[in-house]
Design a protein around this motif. Structure first.
Motif, mmCIF file in Angstrom:
data_model
loop_
_atom_site.group_PDB
_atom_site.id
_atom_site.type_symbol
_atom_site.label_atom_id
_atom_site.label_comp_id
_atom_site.label_asym_id
_atom_site.label_seq_id
_atom_site.Cartn_x
_atom_site.Cartn_y
_atom_site.Cartn_z
ATOM 1 N N MET A 1 0.804 -1.203 0.000
ATOM 2 C CA MET A 1 0.000 0.000 0.000
ATOM 3 C C MET A 1 0.854 1.279 0.000
ATOM 4 S SD MET A 1 -3.032 0.841 -0.291
ATOM 5 C CE MET A 1 -4.466 1.639 0.261
ATOM 6 N N PRO A 2 1.931 1.348 0.806
ATOM 7 C CA PRO A 2 2.776 2.551 0.767
ATOM 8 C C PRO A 2 3.387 2.780 -0.610
ATOM 9 C CG PRO A 2 3.323 1.233 2.699
ATOM 10 C CD PRO A 2 2.375 0.425 1.876
ATOM 11 N N GLU A 3 3.667 1.684 -1.314
ATOM 12 C CA GLU A 3 4.234 1.823 -2.653
ATOM 13 C C GLU A 3 3.246 2.499 -3.598
ATOM 14 O OE1 GLU A 3 3.999 -1.233 -1.169
ATOM 15 O OE2 GLU A 3 6.057 -1.489 -0.499
ATOM 16 N N LEU A 4 1.974 2.162 -3.445
ATOM 17 C CA LEU A 4 0.936 2.759 -4.288
ATOM 18 C C LEU A 4 0.794 4.255 -3.994
ATOM 19 C CD1 LEU A 4 -1.204 2.240 -6.424
ATOM 20 C CD2 LEU A 4 -2.802 1.688 -4.588
ATOM 21 N N LEU A 5 0.846 4.610 -2.725
ATOM 22 C CA LEU A 5 0.777 6.022 -2.341
ATOM 23 C C LEU A 5 1.981 6.789 -2.879
ATOM 24 C CD1 LEU A 5 -0.634 8.272 -0.797
ATOM 25 C CD2 LEU A 5 0.598 7.532 1.243
ATOM 26 N N LEU A 6 3.154 6.194 -2.763
ATOM 27 C CA LEU A 6 4.369 6.825 -3.278
ATOM 28 C C LEU A 6 4.293 7.004 -4.797
ATOM 29 C CD1 LEU A 6 7.181 7.921 -2.664
ATOM 30 C CD2 LEU A 6 8.052 5.601 -2.952
ATOM 31 N N LEU A 7 3.791 6.002 -5.472
ATOM 32 C CA LEU A 7 3.625 6.087 -6.926
ATOM 33 C C LEU A 7 2.636 7.193 -7.303
ATOM 34 C CD1 LEU A 7 4.235 5.009 -9.745
ATOM 35 C CD2 LEU A 7 2.351 3.388 -9.414
ATOM 36 N N ALA A 8 1.539 7.289 -6.578
ATOM 37 C CA ALA A 8 0.546 8.334 -6.847
ATOM 38 C C ALA A 8 1.138 9.724 -6.621
ATOM 39 C CB ALA A 8 -0.682 8.130 -5.964
ATOM 40 N N MET A 9 1.918 9.874 -5.557
ATOM 41 C CA MET A 9 2.551 11.161 -5.282
ATOM 42 C C MET A 9 3.564 11.519 -6.364
ATOM 43 S SD MET A 9 3.005 10.863 -1.145
ATOM 44 C CE MET A 9 4.226 12.138 -1.074
ATOM 45 N N LEU A 10 4.292 10.540 -6.836
ATOM 46 C CA LEU A 10 5.265 10.759 -7.900
ATOM 47 C C LEU A 10 4.575 11.168 -9.202
ATOM 48 C CD1 LEU A 10 8.230 10.683 -8.738
ATOM 49 C CD2 LEU A 10 7.916 8.277 -9.315
ATOM 50 N N VAL A 11 3.463 10.550 -9.497
ATOM 51 C CA VAL A 11 2.705 10.885 -10.710
ATOM 52 C C VAL A 11 2.175 12.317 -10.627
ATOM 53 C CG1 VAL A 11 0.584 10.373 -11.980
ATOM 54 C CG2 VAL A 11 2.128 8.515 -11.325
ATOM 55 N N VAL A 12 1.626 12.701 -9.472
ATOM 56 C CA VAL A 12 1.102 14.062 -9.298
ATOM 57 C C VAL A 12 2.237 15.081 -9.389
ATOM 58 C CG1 VAL A 12 0.037 15.644 -7.639
ATOM 59 C CG2 VAL A 12 -0.922 13.364 -7.995
ATOM 60 N N TYR A 13 3.360 14.798 -8.732
ATOM 61 C CA TYR A 13 4.507 15.708 -8.772
ATOM 62 C C TYR A 13 5.019 15.885 -10.201
ATOM 63 C CZ TYR A 13 9.191 17.563 -8.110
ATOM 64 O OH TYR A 13 10.319 18.330 -8.201
ATOM 65 N N THR A 14 5.209 14.782 -10.885
ATOM 66 C CA THR A 14 5.719 14.823 -12.256
ATOM 67 C C THR A 14 4.735 15.518 -13.190
ATOM 68 O OG1 THR A 14 6.915 12.773 -11.840
ATOM 69 C CG2 THR A 14 6.635 13.415 -14.134
ATOM 70 N N GLY A 15 3.463 15.219 -13.035
ATOM 71 C CA GLY A 15 2.450 15.856 -13.871
ATOM 72 C C GLY A 15 2.399 17.363 -13.667
ATOM 73 N N GLY A 16 2.440 17.800 -12.416
ATOM 74 C CA GLY A 16 2.445 19.233 -12.124
ATOM 75 C C GLY A 16 3.680 19.922 -12.676
ATOM 76 N N ALA A 17 4.824 19.273 -12.517
ATOM 77 C CA ALA A 17 6.071 19.849 -13.029
ATOM 78 C C ALA A 17 6.030 19.949 -14.550
ATOM 79 C CB ALA A 17 7.269 19.003 -12.587
ATOM 80 N N TRP A 18 5.551 18.901 -15.200
ATOM 81 C CA TRP A 18 5.469 18.891 -16.664
ATOM 82 C C TRP A 18 4.537 19.988 -17.167
ATOM 83 C CZ3 TRP A 18 8.057 17.206 -20.644
ATOM 84 C CH2 TRP A 18 7.461 17.191 -21.896
ATOM 85 N N LYS A 19 3.356 20.119 -16.572
ATOM 86 C CA LYS A 19 2.395 21.134 -17.010
ATOM 87 C C LYS A 19 2.952 22.541 -16.786
ATOM 88 C CE LYS A 19 -1.723 20.580 -17.549
ATOM 89 N NZ LYS A 19 -2.597 20.688 -18.673
ATOM 90 N N PHE A 20 3.619 22.755 -15.643
ATOM 91 C CA PHE A 20 4.199 24.068 -15.378
ATOM 92 C C PHE A 20 5.313 24.370 -16.375
ATOM 93 C CE2 PHE A 20 7.221 26.934 -13.283
ATOM 94 C CZ PHE A 20 6.380 28.001 -13.043
ATOM 95 N N TRP A 21 6.157 23.387 -16.651
ATOM 96 C CA TRP A 21 7.267 23.561 -17.598
ATOM 97 C C TRP A 21 6.735 23.954 -18.967
ATOM 98 C CZ3 TRP A 21 12.466 23.571 -16.952
ATOM 99 C CH2 TRP A 21 13.250 23.514 -18.108
ATOM 100 N N LYS A 22 5.702 23.270 -19.430
ATOM 101 C CA LYS A 22 5.140 23.542 -20.756
ATOM 102 C C LYS A 22 4.411 24.893 -20.809
ATOM 103 C CE LYS A 22 5.715 20.518 -23.626
ATOM 104 N NZ LYS A 22 6.801 20.619 -24.593
ATOM 105 N N GLY A 23 3.837 25.335 -19.695
ATOM 106 C CA GLY A 23 3.101 26.591 -19.682
ATOM 107 C C GLY A 23 3.882 27.758 -19.110
ATOM 108 N N PHE A 24 5.177 27.587 -18.913
ATOM 109 C CA PHE A 24 6.005 28.616 -18.276
ATOM 110 C C PHE A 24 5.915 29.959 -18.991
ATOM 111 C CE2 PHE A 24 9.988 30.842 -17.366
ATOM 112 C CZ PHE A 24 10.025 30.767 -15.988
#
Length: 61
Positions: free
Chosen positions: A1-24
């Motif tokens: 279960m902790p692995e799933l939470l960590l994966l979800a957090m990584l996906v949200v972090y990466t997605g936010g970073a990617w969207k910000f980078w593209k819309g900078f």
């Protein structure tokens, strides 16, 4: 279960970073693109100006 939470957090972090980078270019920022992208979770929660610019980058407004 902790692995799933960590994966979800990584996906949200990466997605936010990617969207910000593209819309900078829609933000008021001109420098420190990498710094602002990597620290987006901290800056969104602590800085009102950054939060507004982050939303501009994501939504295009």
């Amino acid at each position: 279960m902790p692995e799933l939470l960590l994966l979800a957090m990584l996906v949200v972090y990466t997605g936010g970073a990617w969207k910000f980078w593209k819309g900078f270019r829609r933000t008021n920022f001109t420098e420190r693109r990498i710094f602002l992208t990597l620290l987006w979770p901290i800056l969104v929660t602590t800085n009102k100006s950054y939060r507004k610019n982050f939303n501009k980058a994501l939504k295009g407004k």
